[in-house]
Design an enzyme around this catalytic site. Structure first.
Site, PDB file in Angstrom:
ATOM      1  N   LYS A   5      -7.671   6.640 -19.763  1.00 28.07           N
ATOM      2  CA  LYS A   5      -7.635   7.104 -21.030  1.00 28.07           C
ATOM      3  C   LYS A   5      -6.626   7.166 -21.821  1.00 28.07           C
ATOM      4  O   LYS A   5      -6.194   5.847 -21.978  1.00 28.07           O
ATOM      5  CB  LYS A   5      -8.277   8.570 -20.786  1.00 28.07           C
ATOM      6  CG  LYS A   5      -9.342   8.728 -19.625  1.00 28.07           C
ATOM      7  CD  LYS A   5     -10.552   8.159 -20.117  1.00 28.07           C
ATOM      8  CE  LYS A   5     -11.490   8.105 -18.815  1.00 28.07           C
ATOM      9  NZ  LYS A   5     -11.840   9.538 -18.026  1.00 28.07           N
ATOM     10  N   ASP A  50      -5.726  19.159 -15.059  1.00 28.28           N
ATOM     11  CA  ASP A  50      -6.294  17.760 -15.302  1.00 28.28           C
ATOM     12  C   ASP A  50      -6.104  17.859 -16.882  1.00 28.28           C
ATOM     13  O   ASP A  50      -6.597  18.463 -17.726  1.00 28.28           O
ATOM     14  CB  ASP A  50      -7.883  17.653 -15.197  1.00 28.28           C
ATOM     15  CG  ASP A  50      -8.382  16.383 -15.755  1.00 28.28           C
ATOM     16  OD1 ASP A  50      -7.626  15.677 -16.421  1.00 28.28           O
ATOM     17  OD2 ASP A  50      -9.659  15.851 -15.501  1.00 28.28           O
ATOM     18  N   ARG A  57       0.803  -1.141   0.071  1.00 32.33           N
ATOM     19  CA  ARG A  57       0.065   0.019  -0.026  1.00 32.33           C
ATOM     20  C   ARG A  57       0.982   1.467   0.076  1.00 32.33           C
ATOM     21  O   ARG A  57       0.425   2.556  -0.406  1.00 32.33           O
ATOM     22  CB  ARG A  57      -0.840   0.051   1.204  1.00 32.33           C
ATOM     23  CG  ARG A  57      -1.899   1.235   1.066  1.00 32.33           C
ATOM     24  CD  ARG A  57      -3.173   0.985   1.927  1.00 32.33           C
ATOM     25  NE  ARG A  57      -3.059   0.214   3.235  1.00 32.33           N
ATOM     26  CZ  ARG A  57      -2.511   0.806   4.328  1.00 32.33           C
ATOM     27  NH1 ARG A  57      -2.108   1.951   4.258  1.00 32.33           N
ATOM     28  NH2 ARG A  57      -2.518   0.014   5.264  1.00 32.33           N
TER      29      ARG A  57
HETATM   30  C1  LIG Z   1     -12.062  10.022 -17.005  1.00 37.45           C
HETATM   31  C2  LIG Z   1     -11.692  11.235 -16.430  1.00 37.45           C
HETATM   32  C3  LIG Z   1     -11.649  11.332 -15.105  1.00 37.45           C
HETATM   33  C4  LIG Z   1     -11.846  10.264 -14.047  1.00 37.45           C
HETATM   34  O1  LIG Z   1     -10.787   9.336 -14.238  1.00 37.45           O
HETATM   35  P1  LIG Z   1     -11.174   7.773 -13.641  1.00 37.45           P
HETATM   36  O2  LIG Z   1     -10.012   7.095 -14.280  1.00 37.45           O
HETATM   37  O3  LIG Z   1     -12.443   7.532 -14.425  1.00 37.45           O
HETATM   38  O4  LIG Z   1     -11.565   8.044 -12.347  1.00 37.45           O
HETATM   39  C5  LIG Z   1     -10.978  12.846 -14.672  1.00 37.45           C
HETATM   40  N1  LIG Z   1     -10.925  13.660 -15.714  1.00 37.45           N
HETATM   41  C6  LIG Z   1     -11.128  13.512 -17.049  1.00 37.45           C
HETATM   42  C7  LIG Z   1     -10.827  14.353 -17.854  1.00 37.45           C
HETATM   43  C8  LIG Z   1     -11.503  12.404 -17.512  1.00 37.45           C
HETATM   44  O5  LIG Z   1     -11.767  11.980 -18.639  1.00 37.45           O
END
Ligand SMILES: *Cc1c(COP(=O)(O)O)cnc(C)c1O
Length: 382
Positions: free
Chosen positions: A203, A178, A53
């Site tokens: 992604k 992000d 962890r």
């Molecule tokens: C999918 C996504 C998230 C969240 O990510 P997860 O891996 O699904 O928890 C956050 N920001 C963006 C822009 C995303 O496309």
């Protein structure tokens, strides 16, 4: 492993920093499944490992590769993008103030709104394209974190990273981005002044729609970063070793995948832009798109693999169009090698700011002619 600083990011990604497993000389790393590690006779852990962890040898390579690609000091993997983002926000204290974008990844927006209220943290969601709105939302002495997403889901609003970072720093706040949709292939937020970059590694980084993972990357390996590391350990939002291995495998082809998706997306956006059955095509690579100039300045090698279309005839027409596609898959998520289409308003529910006639398109690496022909036959059938 010498000279990595001189190697191009394409080489760093493809060779995963050139690491070879030292005992067997394996090029693909082993998967470390052990949850625990033996102590030395005197009770020390000279291996540097004690429990999975805290961290796992299977994280070392993907974290190092991602840090190198983003130009950061270090990276941390998490069990999802949401785990990565929410861990960053959990460094804040009651009374601290957060500024975020009105248009952003929906689940995170919902979590932020609910959690800020529960914690007694201030939260202002502003139009991040408008820097004067960001400035006006600053609460001197209280604003601790400004969060941006660029291009932002699913309207692809573009935030000027360098300018927003400057505003944050002048206010004594950290600036986090992000960068899921941009990827390190197209944008380097840390070089533009961001303190932290977040990815849903689910992604583009993984790219094959078979892993849920997240990551944070930092510009400085400072006390704040240590706090994030400790939170990951305490909260336990850690990635499984097999997922870390899959993620590293996915990242090896990040550059060719993203470049092909970007070329396909630009092609489709241009082809669809004049279509009489569409209200609008939203894509930062179109010259008349509102964020095009800023995107052209801070994105290199293209404008991303994501676009949205607004269908004439409203929600019913949009949903019907999605029903007619055969090559595109009707599914949530993005950044995989296969092209996906989604009606966002029905996913986001009644409080969503997203137009009801909008379909979000995640463009994959298929033949662009097949993708266009499928969209055209669906538009015809509509
Ligand atoms: C999918 C996504 C998230 C969240 O990510 P997860 O891996 O699904 O928890 C956050 N920001 C963006 C822009 C995303 O496309």
């Amino acid at each position: 492993m010498s000279n990595d600083k001189k190697l191009a990011p394409e080489t760093i990604a493809a060779q995963a920093l050139g690491w070879i497993e030292p005992t067997t000389r394996a090029i693909s790393p082993p998967i470390h499944v052990s949850s625990t590690y033996e102590r030395d006779e005197d009770g020390q852990y000279r291996s540097g490992r004690n429990y999975s962890r805290t961290d796992n040898p299977s994280y070392d390579q993907p974290e190092a590769v991602l840090a190198a690609l983003e130009g950061g000091k270090a990276a941390l993997l998490f069990s999802s993008g949401m785990a990565a983002a929410t861990t960053l926000f959990q460094t804040l204290k009651p009374g601290d103030h957060i500024i975020g974008p009105k248009v952003m990844y929906w689940s995170l927006r919902n979590w932020l709104v609910a959690t800020a209220e529960k914690w007694g943290a201030g939260l202002d969601l502003v139009d991040m394209r408008d820097l004067s709105a960001v400035k006006a939302a600053i609460k001197p002495g209280r604003t601790k974190l400004i969060w941006a997403e660029t291009p932002a889901n699913p309207l692809w609003h573009v935030t000027d990273i360098a300018a927003a970072a400057e505003i944050a720093h002048a206010a004594g706040a950290r600036f986090a981005v992000d960068s899921t949709a941009a990827t390190p292939v197209l944008t380097k937020p840390l070089a533009l002044g961001a303190d932290i970059v977040m990815h849903s590694a689910t992604k583009y980084l993984n790219g094959h729609s078979d892993v849920i993972a997240g990551a944070l990357v930092t510009r400085e390996a400072d006390a704040f970063w240590e706090q994030i590391k400790l939170l990951r350990l305490q909260q336990g939002g850690v990635l499984g070793p097999f997922e870390a291995w899959l993620l590293l495998r996915g990242m090896r082809t990040l550059y060719p995948r993203v470049r092909m998706a970007v070329a396909n997306a630009q092609f489709l956006a241009e082809k669809l832009a004049g279509n009489s059955r569409l209200e609008e095509v939203l894509y930062p690579g179109l010259p008349d798109f509102s964020g095009h100039a800023v995107a052209a300045r801070q994105m290199h090698g293209g404008f991303g693999g994501m676009l949205s279309i607004r269908v004439k005839g409203g929600e019913a027409a949009a949903v019907r169009l999605a029903a007619h596609v055969k090559v595109w898959k009707r599914a949530t998520s993005l950044g995989g090698v296969e092209s996906l289409m989604e009606h966002r308003a029905s996913v986001e529910g009644p409080n969503s700011p997203i137009p009801k006639d909008l379909l979000r398109l995640s463009v994959g690496v298929e033949d662009r002619g097949d993708l266009l022909a499928d969209l055209e036959q669906a538009l015809q059938a509509n």
